[in-house]
Design an enzyme around this catalytic site. Structure first.
Site, PDB file in Angstrom:
ATOM      1  N   ASP A  75       0.962  -1.259   0.293  1.00  9.31           N
ATOM      2  CA  ASP A  75      -0.074   0.017   0.586  1.00  9.31           C
ATOM      3  C   ASP A  75       0.568   1.436   0.470  1.00  9.31           C
ATOM      4  O   ASP A  75       2.025   1.304   0.643  1.00  9.31           O
ATOM      5  CB  ASP A  75      -0.586  -0.287   0.977  1.00  9.31           C
ATOM      6  N   ASP A 124     -10.145   0.871  -4.836  1.00  6.06           N
ATOM      7  CA  ASP A 124     -11.831   1.265  -5.911  1.00  6.06           C
ATOM      8  C   ASP A 124     -12.249   1.363  -6.388  1.00  6.06           C
ATOM      9  O   ASP A 124     -11.174   0.684  -7.602  1.00  6.06           O
ATOM     10  CB  ASP A 124     -10.172   3.051  -5.417  1.00  6.06           C
ATOM     11  N   LYS A 128     -15.576   5.994 -12.740  1.00  8.98           N
ATOM     12  CA  LYS A 128     -15.953   6.800 -14.535  1.00  8.98           C
ATOM     13  C   LYS A 128     -15.241   6.281 -15.417  1.00  8.98           C
ATOM     14  O   LYS A 128     -13.900   5.635 -15.110  1.00  8.98           O
ATOM     15  CB  LYS A 128     -15.514   7.874 -13.176  1.00  8.98           C
TER      16      LYS A 128
END
Length: 222
Positions: A75, A124, A128
């Site tokens: 991460d 995530d 879009k």
């Protein structure tokens, strides 16, 4: 989280023996552990990655379940990753490491066939269209995973996003890749592996409280 607390965690990360924080430049110039992760763990056990590991709940949970595998949580957020690293040290887990870096560098951090499994937990979904290039199961990322996974290597995607689940399944079928198992509501439909049901992340618990179904796909990229 206050900035003081974040700074404290960043400082602690620097002292943790299980946290590696290479600069992007160092990775680009040739990452020293690439192809040598078994030297780091001091054994030849299979290596499993958790990408976008957040607080490292899956990395630590899987490591406790299977001491005969090595687990690396990746991460970019050091303050989150700190939690998993600290827990692993407190619990004396020798088969856990955390790597603070960008996930798109994954094929420069691990060598060909060096990884046996990859977990992607609650990424995530980047819904879009213009964010497609950031989706962690897009074609470009799948090509990176293929480079580092062994031919029999497994991919796991666990997400609350029906969009991400559907997008990934569609892409896998379109590319002719093997889907071993897919479930669009793991707690209602039987058949998911125990590590999918027994381990829950901080965010997953929140999603479940809201009544959101949790989805899972196990697949191959070779």
């Amino acid at each position: 989280m206050g900035s003081k607390n974040k700074l404290k965690r960043f400082k602690e990360n620097e002292t943790f023996s299980n946290v590696i924080q290479p600069s992007r430049e160092a990775v680009k110039q040739g990452f020293e552990l690439r192809g040598k992760w078994n030297d780091f763990f001091k054994n030849d056990n299979p290596i499993v990655l958790e990408l976008g590991c957040g607080k490292g709940e899956y990395t630590v949970g899987l490591a406790k379940q299977d001491p005969n595998k090595n687990f690396v949580g990746i991460d970019i957020k050091g303050a989150r990753l700190w939690r998993g690293a600290k827990t692993a040290l407190e619990d004396d887990l020798k088969n856990v490491a955390f790597l603070r870096t960008q996930i798109e560098l994954v094929d420069e951090l691990f060598a060909k066939d060096e990884v046996s499994e990859i977990w992607i937990t609650f990424p995530d979904p980047q819904i879009k269209y213009k964010r497609t290039k950031h989706r962690m199961t897009n074609q470009s990322f799948l090509a990176k995973y293929k480079k580092i996974l062994r031919p029999d290597g497994l991919m796991h995607l666990k997400t609350d996003s029906e969009f991400m689940h559907g997008y990934t399944l569609g892409l896998l079928h379109g590319l002719g890749l093997t889907v071993n198992y897919a479930n669009h509501d793991v707690y209602k439909n039987e058949g998911s592996p125990k590590e999918v049901l027994e381990l829950q992340t901080f965010y997953e618990k929140q999603y479940l409280e809201k009544g959101k179904p949790i989805t899972y796909i196990q697949f191959k990229v070779h």
